[in-house]
Design an enzyme around this catalytic site. Structure first.
Site, PDB file in Angstrom:
ATOM      1  N   ALA A  50       0.844  -1.192   0.000  1.00 59.97           N
ATOM      2  CA  ALA A  50       0.000   0.000   0.000  1.00 59.97           C
ATOM      3  C   ALA A  50       0.881   1.245   0.000  1.00 59.97           C
ATOM      4  CB  ALA A  50      -0.909   0.003   1.220  1.00 59.97           C
ATOM      5  N   GLY A  77      -0.415  -5.069   0.680  1.00 65.45           N
ATOM      6  CA  GLY A  77      -1.609  -4.969  -0.145  1.00 65.45           C
ATOM      7  C   GLY A  77      -1.465  -5.652  -1.485  1.00 65.45           C
TER       8      GLY A  77
END
Length: 288
Positions: free
Chosen positions: A96, A139
């Site tokens: 992320a 992520g």
């Protein structure tokens, strides 16, 4: 010089109009954070390439807005039967975007359902293949696990390093990873932040195949083409049935499967598939 300039400008204008016309025909707009195109025989495969190379394809809200919009459009396209999500040879997605979330508070996250829209990838009715080269961390690993099939390049590395940032995975990492690789390996990865390579991921069941880095996307597209040749209606039902296995007991799952199996006998594609088999010819599915 002036005439040359005018000629060049006219050529560029025509090229721009032509590109816009092509995009309008395909129904695929251009995006800031991803590249979207149709590939494979009869353009039956939708390819989404994450495109933030300077940030190693770090996942931000804007990128997921682009991905979700592209998935919506490709899902509505009756000519597309399967999707592929990939990055570049260095990174699928290295995690992320930490700069985006660094100063968020609990109230910001809870009131805004932070990361909530990331999960839409897993709810898509069409099958999605993740073609993972390089880093799939945080992520990025979670995004790959939201897909239905994961193919890895020889240089792929998977990990959930959130613990090293003082937090935990927030887009399914603690839930999907144990289901795929077992509790012990998942717990080790989540609690230490250690990565696993492609071979370990294959042995653990996280990925189904490994390919040379340069061939990975082409191989994913080949599989997507094969899937696209089947009835899209039946493929969606099969995907739903397999996913049910992760959410129910064996008895409940078998009962669900039997009902879906029975339901296929109400479709024209089931009748066509069996008739084609008996007549020793290729089925001509109409997706109904």
């Amino acid at each position: 010089m002036s005439a040359l300039f005018t000629t060049c400008r006219a050529f560029l204008s025509r090229a721009a109009k032509s590109a816009a016309f092509s995009r309008s025909l395909s129904g695929l707009p251009t995006y800031e954070n991803i590249i979207v195109e149709k590939r494979g025989k009869n353009d039956s495969v939708g390819l989404i390439q994450l495109n933030r190379p300077k940030a190693l394809n770090a996942l931000c809200d804007a990128l997921f807005d682009d991905v979700n919009d592209a998935l919506d459009k490709l899902s509505e396209d009756k000519g597309v039967g399967c999707l592929v999500i990939t990055g570049n040879e260095k990174a699928f997605a290295a995690g992320a975007d930490i700069k985006e979330m660094q100063n968020k508070t609990f109230v910001d996250c809870a009131s805004g359902n932070f990361l909530g829209h990331w999960g839409r990838v897993s709810k898509n009715r069409k099958p999605i293949i993740a073609a993972v080269n390089g880093f799939a961390l945080g992520g990025g690993c979670e995004l790959a696990m939201m897909c239905d099939i994961i193919y890895a390049g020889e240089n792929a590395h998977f990990g959930q390093p959130e613990i090293l940032l003082g937090t935990i995975p927030g887009a399914g990492g603690t839930q999907r990873l144990p289901r795929y690789v077992g509790k012990s390996l998942a717990m080790e990865m989540v609690l230490t932040g250690n990565r696993i390579n492609a071979q370990t991921a294959l042995s653990a069941g996280l990925v189904s195949k490994i390919f040379p880095t340069g061939r990975l996307v082409d191989e994913a597209i080949k599989t997507a083409e094969t899937i696209s040749q089947n009835s899209q209606l039946i493929v969606a039902l099969a995907k739903e049935s397999v996913n049910k296995a992760y959410e129910t007991t064996l008895a409940e799952g078998n009962e669900f499967e039997k009902k879906i199996f029975h339901a296929t006998f109400a479709t024209a594609d089931r009748k066509e598939g069996m008739t084609a088999f008996v007549e020793k010819r290729k089925a001509d599915f109409k997706n109904n």
